[in-house]
Structures are given as C-alpha cells and as structure tokens.
Design an enzyme around this catalytic site. Structure first.
Site, short mmCIF file in Angstrom:
data_model
loop_
_atom_site.label_atom_id
_atom_site.label_comp_id
_atom_site.label_asym_id
_atom_site.label_seq_id
_atom_site.Cartn_x
_atom_site.Cartn_y
_atom_site.Cartn_z
N ASP A 258 0.79 -1.29 0.14
CA ASP A 258 -0.01 -0.05 0.02
C ASP A 258 0.71 1.18 0.08
O ASP A 258 1.88 1.31 -0.78
CB ASP A 258 -0.93 -0.17 1.40
CG ASP A 258 -2.12 0.69 0.85
OD1 ASP A 258 -2.34 1.57 -0.03
OD2 ASP A 258 -2.98 0.85 1.90
N ASP B 193 2.37 7.55 4.19
CA ASP B 193 0.88 7.99 4.02
C ASP B 193 0.77 8.74 5.42
O ASP B 193 1.38 8.34 6.72
CB ASP B 193 -0.22 6.94 4.28
CG ASP B 193 -0.31 6.32 2.91
OD1 ASP B 193 0.12 6.59 2.08
OD2 ASP B 193 -1.25 5.35 2.74
N ARG C 260 -0.21 9.47 -6.80
CA ARG C 260 0.01 10.09 -5.38
C ARG C 260 1.28 10.62 -4.86
O ARG C 260 2.15 9.95 -3.83
CB ARG C 260 -0.46 9.01 -4.22
CG ARG C 260 -1.97 8.50 -4.34
CD ARG C 260 -2.12 7.40 -3.26
NE ARG C 260 -3.49 7.03 -3.44
CZ ARG C 260 -4.07 6.08 -2.68
NH1 ARG C 260 -3.24 5.54 -1.68
NH2 ARG C 260 -5.30 5.65 -2.98
#
Length: 458
Positions: free
Chosen positions: A293, A297, A350
C-alpha cells in the site's frame, strides 16, 4: 483583472514577513476615523513581485472598507487574494470580501497580491486612504528593515517567484538540515542527544521505538517482519549503512517529535511509513520500493511534518495526505506538510494526493516517468507546487481525483520536459517558514545525487 480568494490564514502568517507596522495617522474632519497600514514586498523576481498589505482600523468600527493607493513606477496588480482589487492607470482600489469587511477598533484585515514591475524600481506606496480618508505617514519595508517616508526603495530582482510568506533564498541547497513544516509547532528533534540503541531484529526494533522515552534507535542489518511496528514519541530511527526493513512498516500513531532517516524499506505488506494523530515528524533520506500500500501516508489530523530527500521506485501508491473525503472534522486545519527534494522514479500515483491540508508545500522534487499523475489537490486542500522538475509526466498536477472534489493548487517556476501542462486553480495560504529554493532546471541533478538512504553521514 483576475482576483482570487485566499484563506484568511494569511493574516496569522503575516507576522513572519511583516515587521511592526508604522501608524499612518488620518488627516480628516472626523477624529474617530484612522488607520494603520503595513505594505511589504514579500518576494520579487524578474518582471514580477508579491505584495502583502495589512490594514488596521484605529478609529470607530466599520462594516466595510475600501483601501486606495497609487503606484509610482508603473507597477500593475495581476492577481489578489483576501480582497477584491482593481486598477485604473496607477490607481489601485482594494475592497473587502465577505468575511473580512467588519473591522472593530484596532482590528485588522490582511490581503496579498502578485504584480508586475519594470525591474529597476519598485517604490513603496505612501498615499493610502481608507474609505476616502487620507492616511499620511510612513511605511515599513521588512525586506530591508528600513522606513521610507514619501520615498521609494529599490530592490534587486531574484530568480524565483515564491508564495507570499517567510523569506525564500535561492541556490543554496541544504541536504541534511530540517526545513519546512516540521520546524513549526516547537520543532522536531526526535531522540535528541539520548543514548543510541542498536537493533538487529523486529522484536528489538519494536521494543526500542515504543513508549515516550527519548531514544536514538539504529537499525543494523536486514530486519524481516510483517505488519506495522508502532513508534512512540521522542524517537530518532536511523538506518546504518546497508540496513533494511523488509516486509513491514513503521506506524507513527498518537506520537510527536519523531525522526525517521536513512532507512531502506522493501516489500512492506501494509504501509512503509504511516503517520496518524501525530505531530512534528521528519521523514528524510529513506529509500522505499516494492510495497503493498502507501509508501508514506499521513492522515487523521497529523500536522507539522516534513518529507524530504526520499527515493521511491517500483511502487504504485507513493504518498497519501488525508485518507478519506468524510474526515474533514478531524483534518481541516491540520495536515500541513512539506514535501521537498524527493525523487519519484517511475512510481504511479499520489506524489502526493492531498485532502484538506492548507498550505501543503511541494517544492524542488524530481518526477521521472510517472505512470498516472503527479500531484492532486482535493477536498478543499491548498497545495503550492513550486520549483519541481517533471520529466515524462503526462499529468504533472491537477484538481480533484476520483470521487474527491477539487481543492486549490498554485504552480510556479516548475520545469516540465516531455510532460503535460498541469491544472491549477484557486489560491493557497502563505508559507510561514524560510526555505531555500533551487532553480527548477537544476533539481534533477541535485535530487538524483542526494536523495535516498546512504547519501548522508549520520
């Protein structure tokens, strides 16, 4: 002319660039009317400049205001925020917007603008008037620290056009020091001068980084693990030469004052670095690849974070800021992050994808052969994309993403080769900290030689 609304955070940040205001006393029939005006040139570059104006009402309360002045050397306002600004010849008129018209006695309103100048002289206006009543006196120039009374100040042009806010210098790259949002809110020192603990296993790493006791933790060799290891406050986690964390990641949760540097992350099965409900975090000079993932983050009301000099390759989801469209109640007013001098080598998306944070500062990063997109601003975020190098990036930056609504994005002084033009819109709050901006055309070589683990001495 073009006007834009910028969040009123500029008022809070204006102390970083505007020195103590000089009172301009009104000369008028009504003794209860008066104002104080501070005008400053916050940044200047060939052909353009950025200005800040703070108007303080020192008379009776007013429900609306109009501020007028005249430029003396052909300057022209091209863009404004927190006020509606028009110009006719040399005469400029600024009126309040809906949320800053009412000024009680000693209350202030601030607004900013970008303008053009003739590159030889940019004199400070002295003929301000509020609501038709002349203000006479002096104005303070925070750039030089001097005061001018009815005169002008000439400033040399600079090579970049930074956002209004704290001082910006150019061409003096700092590859080891902390810059950006992690310097705010009290600063980020991690374990400080605590004793060093060296770890060689996942259990030892988990134990060493837990709790709130200040520690410097050195990762030695290859640590194989799975899931996420929780990191507590006041920690510095440093990778020794040749070390790696393989199969798992670090979860900085409900913590503050954390530094993660010089580590190599591979094949994580959740996130490599996750930051949530945490403040004052510096993520620097790490190498990240081939994970499941997110690589880095940041979410759930986290704040005051710098992500710098990291190398990412062979990975899909690089850096997420704000995890959900429905988390505004926690995230608005937070998620302030600086991303600088990171190397995105063939990653997909991202870089970062931003929700709610404003201002988020993305500067001097190198994007190479990006698959989907570079930067996305969504859900009311304000992102300044400045001085980056985009190579082979069809979609370098845009507004909105998936089902997320558009935020604001200001792009300036980026270098694009073999890339699309990008999408911009709206305005972004001012940057409160000083930083050095490398010329965008030099960013590729600077970042390639400096980003990633093993590039600094620790």
């Amino acid at each position: 002319m073009l006007t834009r609304r910028r969040r009123f955070a500029l008022l809070a940040a204006s102390s970083a660039v505007v020195l103590a205001g000089t009172i301009l006393t009104a000369t008028q029939a009504q003794a209860a009317t008066g104002c104080r005006v501070t005008y400053s040139v916050a940044s200047q570059w060939p052909g353009g400049f950025g200005g800040n104006v703070t108007l303080t009402n020192i008379g009776d309360p007013v429900t609306s205001w109009t501020l007028t002045w005249s430029f003396g050397a052909g300057q022209t306002v091209t863009q404004a925020w927190n006020a509606n600004v028009t110009q006719s010849g040399s005469n400029v008129t600024a009126t309040n917007v809906g949320y800053n018209g009412s000024l009680a006695t000693n209350a202030s309103a601030s607004f900013g603008f970008n303008g053009s100048w003739n590159n030889s002289s940019n004199p400070v206006p002295t003929n301000f008037a509020m609501n038709g009543v002349a203000c006479t006196g002096s104005t303070t120039n925070p750039t030089t620290g001097g005061t001018t009374t009815g005169g002008s100040t000439t400033r040399p042009p600079t090579s970049a056009a930074p956002t209004t806010g704290a001082p910006v210098t150019t061409g003096s790259t700092n590859t080891t020091g902390l810059v950006g949002w992690a310097t705010q809110g009290g600063g980020t020192t991690g374990g400080g001068s605590a004793a060093v603990t060296t770890v060689t296993s996942s259990s030892a790493l988990s134990s060493a980084v837990s709790g709130t006791t200040a520690r410097i933790v050195r990762v030695s060799g290859t640590i194989s693990c799975s899931g996420m290891i929780t990191v507590g406050s006041n920690k510095t986690i440093i990778g020794n030469s040749g070390s790696a964390i393989v199969g798992c990641g670090l979860n900085v949760s409900n913590a503050s004052n954390v530094i993660i540097r010089n580590n190599t992350f591979r094949n994580w099965n959740d996130d490599a670095i996750n930051v949530q409900y945490s403040t004052r975090v510096w993520i620097d000079h790490n190498t990240l690849s081939n994970g499941y993932d997110g690589a880095i983050d940041i979410k759930r009301a986290s704040d005051y974070i710098t992500v710098s000099w990291n190398l990412l390759f062979s990975h899909d989801k690089a850096m997420l800021l704000g995890h959900s469209d429905d988390n505004a109640s926690e995230d608005q007013g937070h998620l302030r992050v600086t991303y600088h001098h990171n190397y995105f080598n063939g990653t997909n998306q991202r870089h970062p994808r931003v929700r709610f944070g404003n201002p988020v500062h993305v500067y001097n990063n190198y994007y190479y052969n990006i698959g989907s997109y570079g930067v996305a601003s969504t859900e009311g975020a304000g992102v300044l994309v400045e001085g980056n190098y985009f190579e082979g990036v069809d979609d370098p930056y845009h507004l909105g993403e998936g089902s997320s609504s558009a935020g604001s994005l200001v792009a300036r002084n980026n270098y694009l080769t073999g890339s699309g033009s990008g999408q911009t819109g709206g305005s972004v709050a001012s940057i409160p900290y000083p930083y050095s901006l490398d010329a965008a055309s030099s960013v590729k070589s600077i970042v390639q030689s400096g980003a990633g683990a093993g590039r600094i001495s620790l």
